[in-house]
Design a protein around this motif. Sequence first.
Motif, PDB file in Angstrom:
ATOM      1  N   ILE A   8       1.136  -1.203  -0.096  1.00 25.51           N
ATOM      2  CA  ILE A   8      -0.119  -0.244  -0.018  1.00 25.51           C
ATOM      3  C   ILE A   8       1.207   1.204   0.144  1.00 25.51           C
ATOM      4  O   ILE A   8       0.862   2.557  -0.527  1.00 25.51           O
ATOM      5  N   GLY A   9       2.173   0.520   0.405  1.00 22.52           N
ATOM      6  CA  GLY A   9       3.022   2.302   0.602  1.00 22.52           C
ATOM      7  C   GLY A   9       3.565   2.475  -0.710  1.00 22.52           C
ATOM      8  O   GLY A   9       3.360   4.001  -1.410  1.00 22.52           O
ATOM      9  N   HIS A  10       4.039   1.383  -1.669  1.00 18.37           N
ATOM     10  CA  HIS A  10       4.110   2.103  -2.607  1.00 18.37           C
ATOM     11  C   HIS A  10       3.004   2.991  -3.984  1.00 18.37           C
ATOM     12  O   HIS A  10       3.555   3.453  -4.885  1.00 18.37           O
ATOM     13  N   MET A  11       1.925   1.947  -3.438  1.00 17.30           N
ATOM     14  CA  MET A  11       0.609   2.661  -3.903  1.00 17.30           C
ATOM     15  C   MET A  11       0.321   4.094  -4.090  1.00 17.30           C
ATOM     16  O   MET A  11       0.725   4.539  -4.792  1.00 17.30           O
ATOM     17  N   LEU A  12       0.957   4.426  -2.880  1.00 20.98           N
ATOM     18  CA  LEU A  12       0.713   6.037  -2.600  1.00 20.98           C
ATOM     19  C   LEU A  12       2.224   6.505  -3.545  1.00 20.98           C
ATOM     20  O   LEU A  12       1.990   7.496  -3.910  1.00 20.98           O
ATOM     21  N   GLU A  13       3.072   5.916  -3.107  1.00 18.54           N
ATOM     22  CA  GLU A  13       4.602   6.701  -3.873  1.00 18.54           C
ATOM     23  C   GLU A  13       3.986   6.683  -5.007  1.00 18.54           C
ATOM     24  O   GLU A  13       3.945   7.586  -5.869  1.00 18.54           O
ATOM     25  N   HIS A  14       3.427   5.366  -5.706  1.00 23.11           N
ATOM     26  CA  HIS A  14       3.955   5.373  -7.120  1.00 23.11           C
ATOM     27  C   HIS A  14       2.108   6.322  -7.466  1.00 23.11           C
ATOM     28  O   HIS A  14       2.750   6.958  -8.367  1.00 23.11           O
ATOM     29  N   THR A  15       1.426   6.401  -6.550  1.00 21.11           N
ATOM     30  CA  THR A  15       0.128   7.202  -6.998  1.00 21.11           C
ATOM     31  C   THR A  15       0.741   8.990  -7.023  1.00 21.11           C
ATOM     32  O   THR A  15       0.572   9.110  -8.785  1.00 21.11           O
ATOM     33  N   GLU A  16       1.382   8.827  -6.505  1.00 16.43           N
ATOM     34  CA  GLU A  16       1.609  10.369  -6.341  1.00 16.43           C
ATOM     35  C   GLU A  16       2.986  10.886  -7.616  1.00 16.43           C
ATOM     36  O   GLU A  16       2.846  11.833  -8.203  1.00 16.43           O
ATOM     37  N   VAL A  37      -3.478  -4.965  -4.284  1.00 13.17           N
ATOM     38  CA  VAL A  37      -3.634  -5.261  -5.602  1.00 13.17           C
ATOM     39  C   VAL A  37      -5.148  -5.524  -5.864  1.00 13.17           C
ATOM     40  O   VAL A  37      -6.366  -5.494  -6.891  1.00 13.17           O
ATOM     41  N   ALA A  38      -5.697  -5.974  -4.362  1.00 14.67           N
ATOM     42  CA  ALA A  38      -6.355  -6.881  -4.171  1.00 14.67           C
ATOM     43  C   ALA A  38      -7.283  -5.876  -4.726  1.00 14.67           C
ATOM     44  O   ALA A  38      -8.746  -5.718  -4.881  1.00 14.67           O
ATOM     45  N   LEU A  39      -7.230  -4.967  -3.467  1.00 13.64           N
ATOM     46  CA  LEU A  39      -8.331  -3.707  -3.136  1.00 13.64           C
ATOM     47  C   LEU A  39      -8.293  -2.512  -4.923  1.00 13.64           C
ATOM     48  O   LEU A  39      -9.494  -2.447  -5.199  1.00 13.64           O
ATOM     49  N   ASP A  69      -7.854   2.826 -10.934  1.00 15.91           N
ATOM     50  CA  ASP A  69      -8.389   5.237 -10.475  1.00 15.91           C
ATOM     51  C   ASP A  69      -9.254   5.907  -8.781  1.00 15.91           C
ATOM     52  O   ASP A  69      -8.816   6.248  -8.702  1.00 15.91           O
ATOM     53  N   ALA A  70      -9.916   4.626  -8.257  1.00 18.31           N
ATOM     54  CA  ALA A  70     -10.804   4.775  -7.265  1.00 18.31           C
ATOM     55  C   ALA A  70      -9.585   4.905  -6.387  1.00 18.31           C
ATOM     56  O   ALA A  70      -9.447   5.555  -5.089  1.00 18.31           O
ATOM     57  N   MET A  71      -8.040   4.141  -6.275  1.00 20.34           N
ATOM     58  CA  MET A  71      -7.451   3.360  -5.001  1.00 20.34           C
ATOM     59  C   MET A  71      -6.496   4.655  -5.342  1.00 20.34           C
ATOM     60  O   MET A  71      -6.318   5.386  -4.554  1.00 20.34           O
ATOM     61  N   ARG A  72      -6.174   4.858  -6.522  1.00 19.52           N
ATOM     62  CA  ARG A  72      -5.573   6.323  -6.947  1.00 19.52           C
ATOM     63  C   ARG A  72      -6.236   7.721  -6.241  1.00 19.52           C
ATOM     64  O   ARG A  72      -5.452   8.446  -5.016  1.00 19.52           O
ATOM     65  N   PHE A  73      -7.954   7.799  -6.517  1.00 18.13           N
ATOM     66  CA  PHE A  73      -7.787   9.236  -6.527  1.00 18.13           C
ATOM     67  C   PHE A  73      -8.050   9.369  -4.461  1.00 18.13           C
ATOM     68  O   PHE A  73      -8.295  10.128  -4.669  1.00 18.13           O
ATOM     69  N   CYS A  74      -8.887   8.099  -4.179  1.00 18.45           N
ATOM     70  CA  CYS A  74      -8.785   7.771  -2.927  1.00 18.45           C
ATOM     71  C   CYS A  74      -7.206   8.191  -2.294  1.00 18.45           C
ATOM     72  O   CYS A  74      -6.908   8.947  -0.691  1.00 18.45           O
ATOM     73  N   ASP A  92     -14.983   2.868   3.963  1.00 18.23           N
ATOM     74  CA  ASP A  92     -16.063   3.603   3.154  1.00 18.23           C
ATOM     75  C   ASP A  92     -15.192   5.151   2.130  1.00 18.23           C
ATOM     76  O   ASP A  92     -15.723   5.199   1.686  1.00 18.23           O
ATOM     77  N   LYS A  93     -13.950   5.128   2.899  1.00 12.19           N
ATOM     78  CA  LYS A  93     -13.069   6.023   1.895  1.00 12.19           C
ATOM     79  C   LYS A  93     -12.875   5.779   0.222  1.00 12.19           C
ATOM     80  O   LYS A  93     -12.948   5.820  -0.666  1.00 12.19           O
ATOM     81  N   LEU A  94     -12.189   4.244   0.086  1.00 18.37           N
ATOM     82  CA  LEU A  94     -12.281   3.842  -0.706  1.00 18.37           C
ATOM     83  C   LEU A  94     -13.693   3.433  -1.726  1.00 18.37           C
ATOM     84  O   LEU A  94     -13.620   4.264  -2.584  1.00 18.37           O
ATOM     85  N   ALA A  95     -14.813   3.081  -1.093  1.00 17.68           N
ATOM     86  CA  ALA A  95     -15.963   3.449  -1.579  1.00 17.68           C
ATOM     87  C   ALA A  95     -16.587   4.549  -1.784  1.00 17.68           C
ATOM     88  O   ALA A  95     -17.550   4.832  -3.416  1.00 17.68           O
ATOM     89  N   SER A  96     -16.058   5.660  -1.436  1.00 18.48           N
ATOM     90  CA  SER A  96     -16.720   6.857  -1.765  1.00 18.48           C
ATOM     91  C   SER A  96     -15.887   7.325  -3.002  1.00 18.48           C
ATOM     92  O   SER A  96     -16.884   7.987  -4.067  1.00 18.48           O
TER      93      SER A  96
END
Length: 914
Positions: free
Chosen positions: A54-62, A543-545, A552-557, A573-577
């Motif tokens: 999840i840390g990569h996901m944040l870093e790579h999203t940014e 990856v599962a999330l 895109d939702a994950m990135r946006f979240c 909740d936040k992911l769903a939003s």
Amino acid sequence: MAREIAKAYQPQQIEPHWAEFWVKQALFKADPNAPGPVFSIVIPPPNVTGSLHIGHMLEHTEIDILTRWHRMRGFNTLYLPGTDHAGISTQRVVVKYLADQGIDYHKLGREEFEKRVWKWKEEAGGQITQQMKGIGESCDWSRERFTLSPEMSRTVREVFVRLYEEKFIYRATGLVNWCPVCLTVLSDLEVAHEERQGHLWHIQYPVVGTKECLTVATTRPETMLGDTAVAVHPEDERYKHLVGKKALLPLMKREIPIIADEMVDREFGTGAVKITPAHDPNDFETGKRHQLAEIDVMTDDAHMNANAGEYAGLDRFEARKKIVEDLQAQGLLLKIADHTSAIGLCERSKTIVEPRVSTQWFCKMKELAAPAIKAVEEYEPGKANTILIVPDNRRTEYLNWMHNIRDWTISRQLWWGHRLPAWYCKEHQHITVARETPAKCGTCGSTTLEQDPDVLDTWFSSGLWPFSTLGWPEKTVDYRTYYPTTLLITGYDILFFWAARMIMMGIHFTGQVPFATVYLHALVRTGTGEKMSKSKGTGRDPVALNQQYGTDAMRFCLASMAAPGTDIILSDDKLASARNFANKIWNAARFLFVNLDKFEQSGARLEELASPEVRAKAPCAAGGKIPLVDAWLFARLAATIDMVNDALANYRFHEAAQGVYQFFWGDFCDWYIEWVKPELQSADRERATAAWKNLFAALDAALRLLHPFMPFLTEELWHQLPQAAGANSIALGPFPEAESRWKNADALRDVAQIQEVVTALRAIRAEFRQLDARKKVEAAFSTADRATEGLIRANREALERFAVLSELRIVSKDNFDAQSGAVRSTAAFDVRVVYAETVDAGAEKTRLRRESEGLQKAIASKERQLGDKTFRSRAPEKIIKGLEAMLAQQKIELEKLQRRLGDLDGDSSQAAGT
RNA sequence: AGGCCCGUAGCUCAGUUGGUUAGAGCGCUACCUUGACACGGUAGAGGUCUGGGGUUCGAGUCCCCACGGGCCUACCA
């Protein structure tokens, strides 16, 4: 051209296609000859052993948001991917992998083991890069690098040799951190400290030739086997008479000197310290001062060795237990006190690190740090060769650490890594350090040379990453074009490990800072505040999330939570939003496509609606002028673009994300689309065409604006727009510009006014519990302001639709008052919904009272302030004027409220009377 | 031991140089299955910003103290 478009956004069905498209088309391949200013960023290379967390996901999203944003704006953009060989981690993983197959890596031997790791790397090591491709990161895959590739090795050797020749790198014997599980020395940074409850054992050491005992206090009784002295403070009256005498080391029956040394703290414990130079950093220094012997009592894996006498063979903690028992049996254990202290743990294995005397390679840091401190301290916007660290408090942390930097232990007793380019001759152990394997000893000419078996700390090679990946020491085109890189985005947890070292190495070897800015992102934590970690089982698999909610939702979240300096707690909740937002975008587009079919049936041509020329002129006029709501939408769009650009330029991802969210959902969907719905189907051909043109132009710009955040969804939808025909990808830009002709303060003000009226009318409707939400009713509107009246008159249709009215009558104040029905008032206007059923007068009065109380408070505080002479003389004109204007408005509003309250009281008393 | 950060609505968090009635998302309440979307729409309830003191005309925002939580650095046995 009827379109089949799913009712809900299904990311799983479109992501793989575009991910593959982007890679296959090599869409993000950098071209050094491309025009435009350079934006280059190198990835913090993830461990080859790893999978995306999840840390990569944040870093790579940014990283990817900023990369795509720059690329779309015409920058010559490079996002360079790669992985790290991760010495200790990878060796541990492969050793375990082999062990699971019953293979002992020692028995394989070094060469075979290395082969196995490479094989493992080829087979299993690509997982993370595959995942990165799957989530559509816009990397230049042709430039992918690996920290242990032959090219990187050449760079590492070059650097090592130069640093050795410049006397930065040296070999020495000292007290180092030893991990008994990883079986290697560690740098100070790789030791994590943790407070633990322990004991302070008071042990009596008999003084030779007397009947006295000297009591020492220790947290580590097992090391006493290696004691070579006992120390007291030179001015400690309690012990002065013992200095110079000998103590009999219990259990070992060895006589050791009682020495005086300033290092002893008289207040702590008993004021007498056992000295174990081979197992404690302080004692090591003390031992050096007093020429004491260093007796290492342990083996590599932290068992007691032959020096430990009868305890030999025991694990260090078993030995501790036994020693304490034996001391107790001999009556030498005076007491056991509770004591908490910070113990050092190996960052990887979590084993307690053993301080040990060992010969290792070190790198002198003070001198290398000086220019790296300067570069950060002297930062000013635009000043060459300086570095901005964001957020600011990390800058302080960096400077503190750099000012107190200590030499770096760079050798590791591993097989997986860059082997030290150092050779020893058999005869004299002379050291030869060379770029290529030397034929003979550089000192004595001996030809029997043996290479140092150690490898370099992983961070040594990653410290060169920004220039090693671009071809240095050759002055390649890539190096000349993309170095120094623009930006480093990484976690603050590796600020010292990695960022600081890159800065030092970069400046030293290239004369330039390796990046102009360091943005340190947050860590993703669990609900309890811990860092999310796979090994602890507290991580969420991104990856599962992504599969569940969409990438895109994950990135946006993540982006919408990524406020600088604040750690992130991810929740469903936040992911769903965020997923809901993606769905909203999907459906807004779907609305266009579904209705476009109808419009086309009436003979419209797509080119007419969405040609580049049309978009270049948007918003388009109808009947000679631009409709208010269209002017408003583009004004809002321009404001949002400005805001997003500003936010991203300052790494305020959350603001940018919230800005586009508000624009798309609030402005574009809730107001604009609803407003123009009837116009799209209007019989008035010109009006309908203009509405369509503006709708397409706005959606086109909105998708581009959203693309850095939500690449898949926007790419998919954009390709379905008529204007995209024949174009390759939305990712190549351009990013929308906030056109000056779009900016329109009047439109912003006017629509805000209309929105206020609509909201007031809807609120009244909601108060009529009996009123069917779909039933049209009559309403009256009154204002003293002629401009407002004109505005409402001109937009009556839309107002009636929004508030579900049969008619909105614009009346004079007297006529307004003569009617009955529920009222809402602001300073600027009054609205009344005419409906036979009365509202609940009690509830209405409660609401009015509460509102007027609030107003009274606000008015009182303003009057107090405005009446204050000091305030009037010191506050800026702007504030005073604003306050006065607001006060006047609030007074009008209050007056209206109270009149209304009075009316209601009158009504109810009347009712009571009849 | 030193340093840093945080404590704002039920929950998770925004709040840029101190300045007009402190915001968002989720959750909650009521109403609405209206031809883009119930992963939706509309309206609403809900906080005086951990506590105390100070600076200021004015403090969620600056300073000090206390309490609570977190992090980093560090060779007190």
